[in-house]
Structure formats: C-alpha cells, structure tokens
Motif scaffolding. Structure first.
Motif, short mmCIF file in Angstrom:
data_model
loop_
_atom_site.label_atom_id
_atom_site.label_comp_id
_atom_site.label_asym_id
_atom_site.label_seq_id
_atom_site.Cartn_x
_atom_site.Cartn_y
_atom_site.Cartn_z
N ALA A 70 0.68 -1.37 0.05
CA ALA A 70 -0.01 0.10 0.28
C ALA A 70 0.90 1.36 0.01
N LEU A 71 0.32 2.32 -0.33
CA LEU A 71 0.91 3.56 -0.60
C LEU A 71 0.47 4.43 0.83
N THR A 72 -0.59 3.91 1.23
CA THR A 72 -0.87 4.73 2.52
C THR A 72 -1.69 3.79 3.43
N ASP A 73 -1.49 3.92 4.64
CA ASP A 73 -2.57 2.98 5.54
C ASP A 73 -3.82 3.79 5.88
N LEU A 155 -11.20 9.12 -15.60
CA LEU A 155 -9.90 9.35 -14.91
C LEU A 155 -8.73 9.16 -15.64
N ASP A 156 -8.82 10.32 -16.60
CA ASP A 156 -7.63 10.35 -17.63
C ASP A 156 -6.97 11.66 -17.60
N GLY A 157 -5.67 11.37 -16.95
CA GLY A 157 -4.77 12.57 -17.03
C GLY A 157 -4.12 13.00 -18.29
N GLY A 158 -4.58 12.55 -19.19
CA GLY A 158 -3.81 12.87 -20.28
C GLY A 158 -2.44 12.45 -20.44
N PRO A 159 -1.40 13.42 -20.61
CA PRO A 159 0.32 12.86 -20.61
C PRO A 159 0.27 12.45 -19.18
N GLN A 160 -0.28 12.90 -18.27
CA GLN A 160 0.15 12.24 -16.80
C GLN A 160 -0.59 10.75 -16.75
N VAL A 161 -0.17 10.15 -15.77
CA VAL A 161 -0.66 8.76 -15.34
C VAL A 161 -1.12 9.03 -14.08
N TRP A 162 -2.60 8.57 -13.92
CA TRP A 162 -3.33 8.56 -12.55
C TRP A 162 -3.48 7.27 -12.14
N SER A 163 -2.69 6.77 -11.35
CA SER A 163 -2.75 5.19 -10.97
C SER A 163 -1.87 4.96 -9.89
N SER A 164 -2.36 4.29 -8.83
CA SER A 164 -1.55 3.78 -7.71
C SER A 164 -0.50 2.80 -8.23
N THR A 165 -0.83 2.04 -9.37
CA THR A 165 0.09 1.04 -9.49
C THR A 165 1.22 1.70 -10.32
N VAL A 167 2.10 4.77 -9.53
CA VAL A 167 3.11 5.37 -8.48
C VAL A 167 3.92 4.37 -7.87
N ARG A 168 3.33 3.24 -7.29
CA ARG A 168 4.37 2.05 -6.86
C ARG A 168 5.56 1.66 -7.92
N THR A 169 5.29 1.56 -9.21
CA THR A 169 6.48 1.26 -10.29
C THR A 169 7.29 2.36 -10.18
N CYS A 170 6.97 3.83 -10.28
CA CYS A 170 7.93 4.68 -9.93
C CYS A 170 8.68 4.56 -8.68
N LEU A 171 8.02 4.20 -7.65
CA LEU A 171 8.74 4.17 -6.17
C LEU A 171 10.04 3.07 -6.32
N ALA A 172 9.30 1.90 -6.97
CA ALA A 172 10.08 0.64 -6.99
C ALA A 172 11.52 1.06 -7.87
N GLY A 173 11.50 1.87 -8.81
CA GLY A 173 12.38 2.49 -9.66
C GLY A 173 13.51 3.56 -9.21
N GLY A 174 12.94 4.25 -8.01
CA GLY A 174 13.48 5.21 -7.24
C GLY A 174 12.79 6.73 -8.09
N ASP A 175 12.02 6.57 -8.84
CA ASP A 175 11.76 7.64 -9.46
C ASP A 175 10.55 8.49 -8.70
#
Length: 319
Positions: A70-73, A155-165, A167-175
């Motif tokens: 989870a990203l937040t409790d 829920l379409d952020g256009g060039p941005q990605v709005w997704s918890s998945t 966010v987790r992928t970014c964090l796993a890569g240090g991004d």
C-alpha cells in the motif's frame, strides 16, 4: 471528519449524501479529480460528501500472494481525503463475505440502506460485487430504480498517469519525481521516530529513523527531501515548517550484519533535534544516488558530505 469503521457505525439519522467509492490508495490526482467532482455535486444540492473505501485492499483478501504494497495506511488515507474535501469516510472491512455480495446486495446494503445516497460518483471503469460483475451501467440502472443518480468520471490525466500501480512502479525504480507528478505532491512516509544504531550520530550526521510500516518505499538509495513534525494528537497534521533532509533508504550495506530496511533522514545542519517517538512526515523530492557498500568509514563520510551538498542543490537551498 467522521470515520465509520463498519456499516453499523453509520448514524441512523444520516441525511442524503454524495457517495464516492474506491480504494483511494495514495490519493493520487485521479482520486482528487473524483473528489472535486463529488464536492461540486454536493455543494449544488447542499449535501455532504461520503467516501467508501476498503480495508484491507480487496486483492489482499482475494489473492494475497498478488497484493501490492500500500501507498498509505488507512489513517493516512482518511486524513488525505479530508484535506481533499471529503466530509465523512466509511471504511468497509473487506472480507470474503463482503466479496461474495452480489452487486445488488452491495447497492442495497451500502448505498441505499447505509448511506442513503443521492448521487454516487465512481470512475468509469469501476467494478464491484461478486466476481466484479457490477459496473457503472448496472449501478446506473439500480439508481433509477432506487432513487439515486450515478456519475462515472473519466480518470484520464492525459500525458500524466493517474494510477496507484504507476506510483508504485515509479517508487520501485527510485523515480520519486514521477511518483510526485501522479500524486500531485511528493511521496511521503509517516510515523514515529524510532531509535536506530546511532551510527549516523557517531559519523556527524544524526538521523531520524522511521519504519516503512509495511508500505511502499522508494528503491534503496539516497534522496533529497523534507522532514516535517506532526501533531502527536493525530499523527497526521503538520505542526512545523518542513526541514531540509538527506534521506537514506536501505540496509546500510557498509556495516555488516544489518538486514532491516530503514528510512533515515538527516536534517541538514541540525544535531540538536530530539525527535525520538515523535511523529514525522518524510517526503521524497529527488534521488541523489543508489545504495553503495563502501570500503571504509572515511569513504562513507566523504560521500555523505557530497550527498548533503547535492541535497541543498536539489532543494534550491544554494541559491
């Protein structure tokens, strides 16, 4: 904000409301877009906004081997929803019994009998009920029969990605910059400061250690970010100015025997802080480097000094 931990906790005299449904993990920009729309509808009719979320995450119950970190409790999730404009939250305990409810049973028990929904706002891809058989079309049809409106929001952020998945992928890569773009704020971990080995203090860089609490954390490495004191009363509300910090995530490979993954924040130029047992927020702004095992303490401290310089640059403190 009122937080109800079960349907039985919902007041019997609750008035009609605009109801949001979702996991809301991390409360990214897509979630906030949904909340803004619900707030607009609620304001137009003089209603409150009630969010329905689930704890634990449904996947943790149905397919625990595939459950994401989870990203937040749940406490942080509710706090962020309150900041975004939600009036009340129903935290629905997710069990296999709840998972077996038909879509109509969910509508009857939660939306009609429990929350007396006037409007229900969900993402257009929302699915619910046993085997995810319910969708927005079914929900809309149920609303016509049971006196509530339904709005499916894209829920379409256009060039941005709005997704918890995402966010987790970014964090796993240090991004952490990518995660912040999707969240609309830097990713942060919240918790009390615990006692560590105090090696940082011995090296001239005392750190505040915070457990990940089983939540997602950025990849091992060193980051520039901020440490902010929180109100002990709720462990969430910021009570001080953010303090610039160099943050280490990992197992301290230079010192043999350490296997516990830690988040350690050194507040720049401060060795006078007494933070033990106090709740703090540690937010990640940018990655400086990966985790390295050094040949000795001298090489480590020299690199730490460079990390501090880079932290100042990334946080705009050297201007």
């Amino acid at each position: 904000m009122r937080i109800w931990r079960s349907l039985d906790d919902v007041p019997a005299d609750l008035g009609r409301s605009v109801v949001l449904i979702g996991n809301f993990d991390g409360l990214h920009l897509g979630h906030r877009h949904l909340i803004r729309r619900a707030a607009e509808l609620a304001k137009a009719d003089g209603l409150g906004v009630v969010a329905v979320t689930f704890d634990p995450h449904p996947i943790a119950v149905l397919r625990p081997e595939h459950a994401p970190l989870a990203l937040t409790d749940i406490d942080r999730r509710c706090f962020l929803m309150a900041e975004a404009g939600v009036d009340d939250v129903l935290v629905l305990p997710f069990t296999r019994e709840v998972a077996a409810w038909s879509p109509q049973a969910f509508v009857d028990r939660v939306l009609v009998e429990g929350l007396r929904a006037a409007v229900v706002v969900v993402g257009v891809s929302f699915r619910f009920g046993a085997k995810a058989a319910g969708d927005v079309a079914m929900l809309t049809e149920a609303g016509r029969a049971q006196d509530f409106q339904v709005e499916g929001v894209a829920l379409d952020g256009g060039p941005q990605v709005w997704s918890s998945t995402y966010v987790r992928t970014c964090l796993a890569g240090g991004d952490v910059e990518g995660a912040a773009e999707a969240l609309g704020r830097p990713y942060a971990l919240v918790g009390p400061v615990t006692r560590g080995e105090q090696r940082g203090r011995e090296l001239g860089y005392p750190t505040a250690n915070v457990s990940t609490g089983g939540l997602a954390a950025p990849a091992d490495g060193v980051y520039a970010g901020w440490l902010t004191l929180l109100d002990p009363a709720d462990g969430q509300t910021r009570v001080g100015e953010p303090l610039p910090a160099a943050i280490s995530v990992g197992t301290n490979p230079t010192f043999d025997g350490e296997r516990e993954r830690r988040v350690e924040a050194y507040v720049l130029d401060r060795n006078d802080l007494d933070l033990y047992d106090k709740p703090v927020e540690i937010s990640f702004v940018a990655r400086i480097r990966g985790m390295v095992k050094f040949d000795g303490v001298d090489e480590l401290t020299e690199t730490m000094a460079q990390d501090v310089v880079r932290t100042r640059e990334l946080l705009g403190l050297d201007r």
